[in-house]
Structure formats: structure tokens, C-alpha cells
Scaffold this motif. Structure first.
Motif, PDB file in Angstrom:
ATOM      1  N   LEU A 240       0.833  -1.210   0.000  1.00  0.00           N
ATOM      2  CA  LEU A 240       0.000   0.000   0.000  1.00  0.00           C
ATOM      3  C   LEU A 240       0.863   1.253   0.000  1.00  0.00           C
ATOM      4  O   LEU A 240       0.553   2.235  -0.696  1.00  0.00           O
ATOM      5  CB  LEU A 240      -0.922  -0.014   1.223  1.00  0.00           C
ATOM      6  CG  LEU A 240      -2.089  -1.016   1.160  1.00  0.00           C
ATOM      7  CD1 LEU A 240      -2.666  -1.262   2.551  1.00  0.00           C
ATOM      8  CD2 LEU A 240      -3.175  -0.503   0.216  1.00  0.00           C
ATOM      9  N   LEU A 241       1.950   1.223   0.769  1.00  0.00           N
ATOM     10  CA  LEU A 241       2.844   2.383   0.811  1.00  0.00           C
ATOM     11  C   LEU A 241       3.529   2.607  -0.534  1.00  0.00           C
ATOM     12  O   LEU A 241       3.628   3.744  -1.019  1.00  0.00           O
ATOM     13  CB  LEU A 241       3.894   2.188   1.912  1.00  0.00           C
ATOM     14  CG  LEU A 241       3.400   2.323   3.354  1.00  0.00           C
ATOM     15  CD1 LEU A 241       4.471   1.862   4.325  1.00  0.00           C
ATOM     16  CD2 LEU A 241       3.001   3.769   3.637  1.00  0.00           C
ATOM     17  N   LEU A 242       4.022   1.537  -1.131  1.00  0.00           N
ATOM     18  CA  LEU A 242       4.692   1.655  -2.431  1.00  0.00           C
ATOM     19  C   LEU A 242       3.765   2.215  -3.506  1.00  0.00           C
ATOM     20  O   LEU A 242       4.174   3.028  -4.338  1.00  0.00           O
ATOM     21  CB  LEU A 242       5.212   0.285  -2.880  1.00  0.00           C
ATOM     22  CG  LEU A 242       6.593  -0.158  -2.400  1.00  0.00           C
ATOM     23  CD1 LEU A 242       6.883  -1.562  -2.904  1.00  0.00           C
ATOM     24  CD2 LEU A 242       7.665   0.807  -2.856  1.00  0.00           C
ATOM     25  N   ALA A 243       2.512   1.760  -3.469  1.00  0.00           N
ATOM     26  CA  ALA A 243       1.558   2.168  -4.499  1.00  0.00           C
ATOM     27  C   ALA A 243       0.790   3.425  -4.121  1.00  0.00           C
ATOM     28  O   ALA A 243      -0.001   3.930  -4.924  1.00  0.00           O
ATOM     29  CB  ALA A 243       0.575   1.031  -4.762  1.00  0.00           C
ATOM     30  N   GLY A 244       1.017   3.914  -2.894  1.00  0.00           N
ATOM     31  CA  GLY A 244       0.263   5.067  -2.445  1.00  0.00           C
ATOM     32  C   GLY A 244      -1.224   4.786  -2.338  1.00  0.00           C
ATOM     33  O   GLY A 244      -2.062   5.690  -2.461  1.00  0.00           O
ATOM     34  N   GLY A 245      -1.544   3.509  -2.093  1.00  0.00           N
ATOM     35  CA  GLY A 245      -2.937   3.118  -1.979  1.00  0.00           C
ATOM     36  C   GLY A 245      -3.677   3.051  -3.303  1.00  0.00           C
ATOM     37  O   GLY A 245      -4.890   2.835  -3.329  1.00  0.00           O
ATOM     38  N   MET A 246      -2.957   3.206  -4.398  1.00  0.00           N
ATOM     39  CA  MET A 246      -3.570   3.237  -5.731  1.00  0.00           C
ATOM     40  C   MET A 246      -3.078   2.044  -6.559  1.00  0.00           C
ATOM     41  O   MET A 246      -2.094   1.395  -6.214  1.00  0.00           O
ATOM     42  CB  MET A 246      -3.211   4.531  -6.458  1.00  0.00           C
ATOM     43  CG  MET A 246      -3.485   5.794  -5.660  1.00  0.00           C
ATOM     44  SD  MET A 246      -5.246   6.163  -5.536  1.00  0.00           S
ATOM     45  CE  MET A 246      -5.568   6.701  -7.218  1.00  0.00           C
ATOM     46  N   THR A 247      -3.784   1.760  -7.652  1.00  0.00           N
ATOM     47  CA  THR A 247      -3.281   0.767  -8.599  1.00  0.00           C
ATOM     48  C   THR A 247      -2.172   1.383  -9.439  1.00  0.00           C
ATOM     49  O   THR A 247      -2.143   2.596  -9.668  1.00  0.00           O
ATOM     50  CB  THR A 247      -4.400   0.265  -9.527  1.00  0.00           C
ATOM     51  OG1 THR A 247      -4.953   1.373 -10.236  1.00  0.00           O
ATOM     52  CG2 THR A 247      -5.492  -0.425  -8.733  1.00  0.00           C
ATOM     53  N   VAL A 248      -1.254   0.551  -9.880  1.00  0.00           N
ATOM     54  CA  VAL A 248      -0.122   1.001 -10.693  1.00  0.00           C
ATOM     55  C   VAL A 248      -0.308   0.451 -12.097  1.00  0.00           C
ATOM     56  O   VAL A 248      -0.344  -0.772 -12.292  1.00  0.00           O
ATOM     57  CB  VAL A 248       1.218   0.515 -10.108  1.00  0.00           C
ATOM     58  CG1 VAL A 248       2.384   1.031 -10.949  1.00  0.00           C
ATOM     59  CG2 VAL A 248       1.360   0.948  -8.659  1.00  0.00           C
TER      60      VAL A 248
END
Length: 314
Positions: free
Chosen positions: A134-142
Motif C-alpha cells: 500500500l505504501l509503495l503504491a500510495g494506496g492506488m493501482t499502478v
């Protein structure tokens, strides 16, 4: 039950039940035996089975790995981010797999050296690596992945590429378990860790190998899942650890250790994927599928426990 039926490996029962289910579904709905649906089942099974094979390795040594779903999500997101930074596919995939192996080594040290129960270590990992995803993606899909990423999952060479990947993993792990000294030591440790230690087996090394295999295969499954979805989501592979344990146990792995096979695990994964597919095609509430899976696991563990008690003369 006849004695010869008791001697049949559990894989036989799973295969017979799955074939019977396929026959019923082919009669119940015309959409089941279509090329598109069978390909979909094969692709779904492949990723689930790869994770389950890794978890089965930890179960064989009387351990458990509850972190594999989160590791798959973390590694999938990390891979997508590396590709987004402009890194070529192969180096990005290699770094992702190394990260997965790193997770396995952390688990092995915590369990084998620090003496923390595997359940606690990997339960903590379930939270930690999902949080890191979640941290790596900022809570968003990549998204924005190179087309080659999704092309692999969609490609076929007689069979879907994902299925070939599962076959390659299955053959490699089967060889290690059945035809190498390491595999024999894994079964020996699962049957009796103290006896294995007294016979000179390096139990930490065997623990490390089992958890490296589990987390490494979870990382590989994360890559393949990104390829299949064409995006990386921090919520992907949610509850895959439970599906993996279910597939391994229903396929004959004993939660008490010392028993498990690649074939049985793959059969278990096929069975559960078929059940999920049937729920969709027949319009059955998917919550019933969860109930049935839970009851099936409980039944298999109960029968396994009864068999162990009979063997011990209790």
C-alpha cells in the motif's frame, strides 16, 4: 471402508471428485466446456497452484506461511514500480524475485534462529507486506506497464503460458522433494524435527530452503498476477494464503508435517478453481463456496488426525 480404499492416496479422491464435478458442470451449463472458460480456469489455477506449491513446502516441514498473499502483492507492486522507473523487464523481474527470497530468509531466521513460531512470524508478515504494498503504491493501482508484461499472460503455446509456468514450477519442486537429499530431509524434519536434528540434519538450513521456496514462488506468482491483470494493485492476491493452504491440505499435505506432494496440491488448486468457476456460471452465491471450502478443509484435517491416531494405536 475397504482396506484398499484406505491405501489410496488422497490425490486419487481429489481427482475423481474434480472429474465428477466437471462432468456435472458440463451437463448443467453449456458455457463450462468452452475453450474460453477452460483457458480461464487454467490461468486461474496456475497462479493459485504456484503459491500453494510454495506453502506446501513449509507444511511438509510442519510449518506454515500465512504471508504469501501479501508477499505476492508487495512484489507485484514493486515490479510495476520498477518498470515505471524505466528499468527493463528482466532486471525488474530479477530484483523482484530477490526481494521475495529476502522475505523468505527473514522468515527462516525468525523461525529457525530466534525460535518464534511460524504462525506468528508469517501472520506478522501478512500485515507488514500488505502495508508495504500500500505504501509503495500510495494506496492506488499502478498501471502503464509495458505491453510485453500483459502479452505473456494472454499468450498460448498449445496451452496458456501461465499454465506452462505452473508445470515448470511443479516439475522443479517435485524433483527437489522426491529425488534430492534436501527433499528427504524436509519430510524427515516434518515427521520429527528432534529426531532429524539428532541424526545430524541441519534443521535451520532445511527451514531456510522451505521458506525461500515459499516466498520465492509467492514473488513469482505476484509477477504473473500483474501480467494477467495488466496492473498492479496493493489489494491483489487478497486471501490467497488461505486458498493455498486449502489446496495443499485437500491435496494430501498434513498440517502435522511430513506429508505433501506437488500433484496433490495442484489437484487441490484445480478443485477450488473449478468450484469458484461453477459458482459464477450457475449463479450461486460465492459465500456458499467459502462455506463449502471451509467444511472440506475441516473434514480433511479431521480424517488426517484420525489416520494418525490409528497409526499410533490410540
Amino acid at each position: 471402508m475397504h482396506s484398499w480404499l484406505r491405501r489410496l492416496p488422497i490425490e486419487t479422491y481429489v481427482i475423481v471428485f474434480t472429474v465428477a464435478l466437471w462432468i456435472v458442470l458440463s451437463l448443467a451449463t453449456p458455457n463450462f466446456l468452452t475453450e474460453n472458460n477452460i483457458s480461464n480456469i487454467m490461468r486461474q489455477t496456475s497462479i493459485a497452484a504456484i503459491i500453494a506449491i510454495g506453502v506446501m513446502c513449509t507444511i511438509v516441514i510442519a510449518g506454515i506461511d500465512l504471508s504469501v498473499g501479501s508477499v505476492a502483492a508487495f512484489c507485484g507492486v514493486a515490479f510495476a514500480q520498477l518498470c515505471g522507473y524505466g528499468l527493463d523487464l528482466l532486471p525488474a523481474a530479477a530484483l523482484t524475485l530477490v526481494a521475495g527470497l529476502g522475505v523468505g530468509m527473514i522468515n527462516a531466521v525468525a523461525i529457525g534462529r530466534l525460535g518464534i513460531p511460524a504462525f506468528i512470524v508469517t501472520l506478522a508478515g501478512l500485515q507488514v507486506y500488505r502495508g508495504l504494498a500500500l505504501l509503495l503504491a500510495g494506496g492506488m493501482t499502478v498501471g502503464g506497464l509495458p505491453p510485453e508484461v500483459k502479452d505473456f499472460a494472454r499468450g498460448t503455446t498449445g496451452l496458456p503460458n501461465l499454465f506452462w509456468a505452473m508445470i515448470a514450477v511443479g516439475i522443479a519442486v517435485h524433483y527437489v522433494l522426491r529425488f534430492t537429499r534436501t527433499g528427504r530431509y524436509m519430510y524427515a524434519m516434518g515427521s520429527n524435527a528432534e529426531a532429524a536434528r539428532r541424526q545430524g540434519i541441519n534443521t535451520f538450513r532445511i527451514t531456510a530452503i522451505a521458506y525461500l521456496m515459499s516466498s520465492g514462488l509467492a514473488a513469482l506468482a505476484g509477477l504473473l498476477l500483474v501480467s494477467r491483470l495488466s496492473i498492479a494493485s496493493p489489494s491483489m492476491a487478497n486471501a490467497y494464503e488461505l486458498q493455498a493452504i486449502a489446496a495443499a491440505v485437500v491435496g494430501g499435505a498434513s498440517l502435522f508435517g511430513g506429508r505433501g506432494s506437488v500433484l496433490g496440491t495442484v489437484c487441490g488448486a484445480v478443485l477450488f478453481t473449478t468450484m469458484a468457476n461453477a459458482a459464477v456460471l450457475l449463479g450461486i452465491d460465492p459465500f456458499w463456496e467459502m462455506v463449502l471450502v471451509g467444511l472440506l478443509i475441516a473434514l480433511v484435517v479431521y480424517l488426517d488426525n484420525m489416520q494418525k491416531r490409528r497409526q499410533a494405536g490410540v
